[in-house]
Design an enzyme around this catalytic site. Sequence first.
Site, PDB file in Angstrom:
ATOM      1  N   ASP A  71       0.834  -1.199   0.000  1.00 51.57           N
ATOM      2  CA  ASP A  71       0.000   0.000   0.000  1.00 51.57           C
ATOM      3  C   ASP A  71       0.875   1.257   0.000  1.00 51.57           C
ATOM      4  O   ASP A  71       2.096   1.176   0.151  1.00 51.57           O
ATOM      5  CB  ASP A  71      -0.952   0.010   1.205  1.00 51.57           C
ATOM      6  N   ASN A 143      -7.497  -3.145  14.414  1.00 49.32           N
ATOM      7  CA  ASN A 143      -8.920  -3.249  14.047  1.00 49.32           C
ATOM      8  C   ASN A 143      -9.165  -4.375  13.044  1.00 49.32           C
ATOM      9  O   ASN A 143     -10.241  -4.473  12.462  1.00 49.32           O
ATOM     10  CB  ASN A 143      -9.414  -1.911  13.471  1.00 49.32           C
ATOM     11  N   HIS A 145      -7.490  -4.802  10.190  1.00 49.61           N
ATOM     12  CA  HIS A 145      -7.243  -4.491   8.776  1.00 49.61           C
ATOM     13  C   HIS A 145      -6.046  -5.273   8.234  1.00 49.61           C
ATOM     14  O   HIS A 145      -5.160  -5.697   8.987  1.00 49.61           O
ATOM     15  CB  HIS A 145      -7.131  -2.983   8.532  1.00 49.61           C
ATOM     16  N   GLU A 150      -9.699  -1.585   5.447  1.00 47.99           N
ATOM     17  CA  GLU A 150     -10.293  -1.375   6.761  1.00 47.99           C
ATOM     18  C   GLU A 150     -11.581  -2.199   6.874  1.00 47.99           C
ATOM     19  O   GLU A 150     -12.096  -2.698   5.864  1.00 47.99           O
ATOM     20  CB  GLU A 150     -10.606   0.120   6.944  1.00 47.99           C
TER      21      GLU A 150
HETATM   22  C1  F6R Z   1       1.480  -1.954   6.265  1.00 47.95           C
HETATM   23  C2  F6R Z   1       0.041  -2.139   6.351  1.00 47.95           C
HETATM   24  C3  F6R Z   1      -0.689  -2.332   7.635  1.00 47.95           C
HETATM   25  C4  F6R Z   1       0.146  -2.803   8.799  1.00 47.95           C
HETATM   26  C5  F6R Z   1      -0.692  -2.861  10.072  1.00 47.95           C
HETATM   27  C6  F6R Z   1       0.123  -3.261  11.274  1.00 47.95           C
HETATM   28  O1  F6R Z   1       1.905  -1.797   4.930  1.00 47.95           O
HETATM   29  O2  F6R Z   1      -0.559  -2.124   5.351  1.00 47.95           O
HETATM   30  O3  F6R Z   1      -1.739  -3.253   7.417  1.00 47.95           O
HETATM   31  O4  F6R Z   1       0.678  -4.056   8.517  1.00 47.95           O
HETATM   32  O5  F6R Z   1      -1.279  -1.616  10.307  1.00 47.95           O
HETATM   33  O6  F6R Z   1       1.040  -2.242  11.551  1.00 47.95           O
HETATM   34  P1  F6R Z   1       2.185  -2.471  12.650  1.00 47.95           P
HETATM   35  O7  F6R Z   1       3.002  -3.591  12.156  1.00 47.95           O
HETATM   36  O8  F6R Z   1       2.945  -1.190  12.676  1.00 47.95           O
HETATM   37  O9  F6R Z   1       1.475  -2.785  13.908  1.00 47.95           O
END
Ligand code: F6R
Length: 265
Positions: A71, A143, A145, A150
């Site tokens: 992303d 959450n 995602h 989301e």
């Molecule tokens: C990262 C992404 C997100 C993260 C998620 C967890 O490219 O798309 O889905 O993997 O928010 O983030 P962390 O690892 O920082 O807890």
Amino acid sequence: METFVAATPEEASMRAAAAVLDALERAASSGRDPVLGLATGSSPLGLYAELGHAVADGRADFTHTHGAALDEYVGLPSGHPAGYRHVLMREACDVIGLPPERLAVPRGDVVGLAALDAAATAYETRLRELGGVDVQVLGIGANGHLGFNEPGSALRSRTRVKRLAARTRRDNARFFGAPQDVPTHCITQGLGTILDARRLVLVAVGDAKADAVAAALEGPLTASVPASVLQWHPDAVICLDEAAASGLRNRQYYDDAAAGLPGGD
Ligand code: F6R
């Protein structure tokens, strides 16, 4: 799914790195340049460090691997330190020796919805041109995602522009000067795009992820928990530490997998 519960975050990262290397070797043995899907965030940092150690030991070489981002934020100028091209170069490509020109990232810096839609479509085309993603590294949001899909995201969605949830913007405010500087939108691989990867490797550590992990792995397959699509993938490897696994009801089965016995689905 193969779910591993490791005693420590470091061990979870080592498991994940082994699963990534195995998938990339399989791809390379079929004569193609392998494609590694890269996630940002704190969860995969230990995994990237392990891959870096494998390079240093001569067990891996990423100079012929393509990287593909999960992303990117919308509206950050190219070169912005919090932009995901920049972050992935620093935290993944530099660590594992993947050449920067081999990293594909959706173009979130174009202006206007039509241009952003075109950038999302172009990214899908690029992934197809590369022959698809061999192994996609993933983290999970508190959450539920996956990527920036989301809650409420369509289960078969493709790469597209999405609005970021308020909680995600709050969680990511630490990378920006002020909470209001966090972009409101992103371009993310869709859940359907992620499911197309030949292998998925998810790393989750820490108790802040425990509820999301339990809902994703043991709850119903639902758009309310985007990461529940992992249950649908034929080759998903889930690497947890004790804290992230603490909400799981079926722990005893996953412990068997960690001991090297045949894992279940
Ligand atoms: C990262 C992404 C997100 C993260 C998620 C967890 O490219 O798309 O889905 O993997 O928010 O983030 P962390 O690892 O920082 O807890």
